[in-house]
Design an enzyme around this catalytic site. Structure first.
Site, PDB file in Angstrom:
ATOM      1  N   ARG A 159       0.842  -1.192   0.000  1.00  0.00           N
ATOM      2  CA  ARG A 159       0.000   0.000   0.000  1.00  0.00           C
ATOM      3  C   ARG A 159       0.884   1.253   0.000  1.00  0.00           C
ATOM      4  O   ARG A 159       2.050   1.212   0.406  1.00  0.00           O
ATOM      5  CB  ARG A 159      -0.914   0.012   1.223  1.00  0.00           C
ATOM      6  CG  ARG A 159      -1.814  -1.229   1.347  1.00  0.00           C
ATOM      7  CD  ARG A 159      -2.577  -1.197   2.665  1.00  0.00           C
ATOM      8  NE  ARG A 159      -3.470  -2.343   2.823  1.00  0.00           N
ATOM      9  CZ  ARG A 159      -3.139  -3.473   3.438  1.00  0.00           C
ATOM     10  NH1 ARG A 159      -1.922  -3.607   3.969  1.00  0.00           N
ATOM     11  NH2 ARG A 159      -4.006  -4.461   3.552  1.00  0.00           N
ATOM     12  N   LYS A 183      -1.518  -2.817   8.135  1.00  0.00           N
ATOM     13  CA  LYS A 183      -2.660  -2.400   8.951  1.00  0.00           C
ATOM     14  C   LYS A 183      -2.664  -3.145  10.282  1.00  0.00           C
ATOM     15  O   LYS A 183      -2.323  -4.318  10.346  1.00  0.00           O
ATOM     16  CB  LYS A 183      -3.960  -2.673   8.195  1.00  0.00           C
ATOM     17  CG  LYS A 183      -4.182  -1.737   6.998  1.00  0.00           C
ATOM     18  CD  LYS A 183      -5.546  -1.963   6.384  1.00  0.00           C
ATOM     19  CE  LYS A 183      -5.825  -0.966   5.278  1.00  0.00           C
ATOM     20  NZ  LYS A 183      -7.161  -1.168   4.678  1.00  0.00           N
ATOM     21  N   HIS A 254      -2.822   2.406  -6.141  1.00  0.00           N
ATOM     22  CA  HIS A 254      -3.541   1.168  -5.826  1.00  0.00           C
ATOM     23  C   HIS A 254      -3.708   0.299  -7.073  1.00  0.00           C
ATOM     24  O   HIS A 254      -3.876  -0.912  -6.962  1.00  0.00           O
ATOM     25  CB  HIS A 254      -4.890   1.478  -5.189  1.00  0.00           C
ATOM     26  CG  HIS A 254      -5.163   0.673  -3.956  1.00  0.00           C
ATOM     27  ND1 HIS A 254      -4.367   0.752  -2.821  1.00  0.00           N
ATOM     28  CD2 HIS A 254      -6.109  -0.252  -3.675  1.00  0.00           C
ATOM     29  CE1 HIS A 254      -4.834  -0.083  -1.906  1.00  0.00           C
ATOM     30  NE2 HIS A 254      -5.882  -0.708  -2.392  1.00  0.00           N
ATOM     31  N   ARG A 257      -1.027  -2.172  -7.011  1.00  0.00           N
ATOM     32  CA  ARG A 257      -1.313  -3.241  -6.046  1.00  0.00           C
ATOM     33  C   ARG A 257      -2.295  -4.241  -6.662  1.00  0.00           C
ATOM     34  O   ARG A 257      -2.098  -5.460  -6.594  1.00  0.00           O
ATOM     35  CB  ARG A 257      -1.880  -2.631  -4.767  1.00  0.00           C
ATOM     36  CG  ARG A 257      -2.295  -3.636  -3.674  1.00  0.00           C
ATOM     37  CD  ARG A 257      -2.634  -2.854  -2.409  1.00  0.00           C
ATOM     38  NE  ARG A 257      -3.309  -3.643  -1.400  1.00  0.00           N
ATOM     39  CZ  ARG A 257      -2.686  -4.403  -0.492  1.00  0.00           C
ATOM     40  NH1 ARG A 257      -1.377  -4.494  -0.504  1.00  0.00           N
ATOM     41  NH2 ARG A 257      -3.391  -5.063   0.408  1.00  0.00           N
ATOM     42  N   HIS A 280      -3.549  -9.139   3.602  1.00  0.00           N
ATOM     43  CA  HIS A 280      -4.987  -9.207   3.879  1.00  0.00           C
ATOM     44  C   HIS A 280      -5.228 -10.070   5.108  1.00  0.00           C
ATOM     45  O   HIS A 280      -4.683 -11.170   5.223  1.00  0.00           O
ATOM     46  CB  HIS A 280      -5.739  -9.822   2.693  1.00  0.00           C
ATOM     47  CG  HIS A 280      -5.839  -8.914   1.512  1.00  0.00           C
ATOM     48  ND1 HIS A 280      -6.028  -9.371   0.225  1.00  0.00           N
ATOM     49  CD2 HIS A 280      -5.783  -7.555   1.419  1.00  0.00           C
ATOM     50  CE1 HIS A 280      -6.077  -8.341  -0.598  1.00  0.00           C
ATOM     51  NE2 HIS A 280      -5.936  -7.245   0.092  1.00  0.00           N
ATOM     52  N   TYR A 289      -9.556 -10.962  -6.493  1.00  0.00           N
ATOM     53  CA  TYR A 289      -8.621 -11.009  -7.614  1.00  0.00           C
ATOM     54  C   TYR A 289      -8.807 -12.265  -8.450  1.00  0.00           C
ATOM     55  O   TYR A 289      -8.473 -12.285  -9.626  1.00  0.00           O
ATOM     56  CB  TYR A 289      -7.181 -10.917  -7.103  1.00  0.00           C
ATOM     57  CG  TYR A 289      -6.894  -9.602  -6.424  1.00  0.00           C
ATOM     58  CD1 TYR A 289      -6.722  -8.440  -7.165  1.00  0.00           C
ATOM     59  CD2 TYR A 289      -6.831  -9.512  -5.038  1.00  0.00           C
ATOM     60  CE1 TYR A 289      -6.490  -7.223  -6.545  1.00  0.00           C
ATOM     61  CE2 TYR A 289      -6.586  -8.298  -4.411  1.00  0.00           C
ATOM     62  CZ  TYR A 289      -6.418  -7.166  -5.168  1.00  0.00           C
ATOM     63  OH  TYR A 289      -6.193  -5.956  -4.556  1.00  0.00           O
TER      64      TYR A 289
END
Length: 308
Positions: A159, A183, A254, A257, A280, A289
């Site tokens: 990211r 994150k 993004h 990504r 994730h 995806y």
């Protein structure tokens, strides 16, 4: 309805939830701001229906709140986030004994669209990095930085915030891996390829020393004044390169990504490996995806097979 116009018990609850997110969950400032905005929207709607305190919050109120936003044209992705915020808020309120039962237990999030705009074809990625390489050849530290950032974004799928937060010692050049803080302050290790390694080596040898100052610290990527590069600068660089392609609707980092994940799956990578690379927390997030890859495979089949 902003927090200052909420009934005092509701405003106090919103403030308490914000403190919880900041102190106990390690959320970013941006995430906390988004969550608190969602909660204030919910509580403002509840107050407009006469709810004066949290025990008055009911499942029907939550559903009508989401329904009103859906009718106003809010996207499924935003509605999904807001319903998740509502569930997190009421679960917190229950733990804090602010309510006796959780009204959001049966609140269902809308199904998200299975679409992923802005995925580049491999030929477009090649042209993108070639554009960055051409600028780097012309000289100067910033083009060298831009090339390294673009190569790393595509090579790792990180990211923008993760890229901007990298330090020099997060790189392991011998193993060609990158330590990333994602994150929720979760750390992961991501591999990168030879093109990214060469671009990083150029940047570290010839680019970064030209910009580094006494205040640069360990930051991997620097701005023109020697400070750590910020997300706005990264977005501006990538946006300019994407606009130079002239044949894509992708507008920001993004897209790199998305493209990295899609191309990994197209090339046969395991779904769980891609989940780990992207950071994730849920495999379901990575599975979007697979839809992109299958759609692309189906289009190729229809175009090429004589009995399609």
């Amino acid at each position: 309805m902003p927090s200052q116009e909420l009934p005092a018990p509701l405003a106090t609850a919103a403030e308490g939830f914000a403190r919880y997110l900041e102190a106990e969950r390690g959320r970013s400032v941006h995430t906390v701001r988004a969550y608190v905005s969602d909660v204030e929207s919910l509580l403002g709607f509840a107050a407009s229906e006469g709810v004066a305190d949290l025990p008055g919050l009911e499942l029907g109120t939550l559903r009508r709140w989401l329904g009103a936003q859906s009718e106003a044209g809010m996207s499924r992705a935003t509605l999904g986030r807001r319903s998740a915020t509502a569930r997190a808020f009421t679960a917190w309120a229950l733990r804090e004994d602010l309510i006796d039962s959780d009204p959001a237990l049966r609140l269902k999030a809308p199904r998200r669209e299975k679409s992923l705009p802005g995925v580049l074809h491999q030929g477009q990625v090649l042209r993108l990095v070639e554009g960055a390489e051409s600028a780097a050849v012309e000289g100067g530290p910033l083009p060298l930085r831009n090339r390294a950032m673009v190569e790393l974004l595509y090579a790792t799928g990180v990211r923008v915030g993760e890229l901007a937060g990298l330090d020099v010692d997060d790189l392991d050049p011998d193993r060609r891996t990158l330590r990333v803080l994602g994150k929720g302050n979760k750390e992961r290790t991501v591999p990168y390829g030879l093109p990214a390694a060469l671009a990083l080596d150029d940047w570290l040898r010839r680019g970064r020393p030209a910009l580094a100052t006494g205040t640069s610290g360990p930051a991997l990527f620097l701005g023109a004044r020697g400070n750590r590069v910020d997300q706005r600068q990264v977005r501006s660089v990538v946006r300019g390169l994407l606009e130079g392609l002239g044949d894509t609707s992708a507008t920001g980092p993004h897209a790199l990504r998305h493209s990295a994940a899609t191309h990994l799956l197209d090339g046969g990578a395991d779904l769980r490996a891609v989940q780990e690379i992207l950071g994730h927390s849920s495999l379901a997030t990575t599975q979007i995806y697979t839809h992109v890859s299958v759609d692309r495979l189906r289009k190729s089949y229809l175009q090429a097979h004589p009995r399609a």
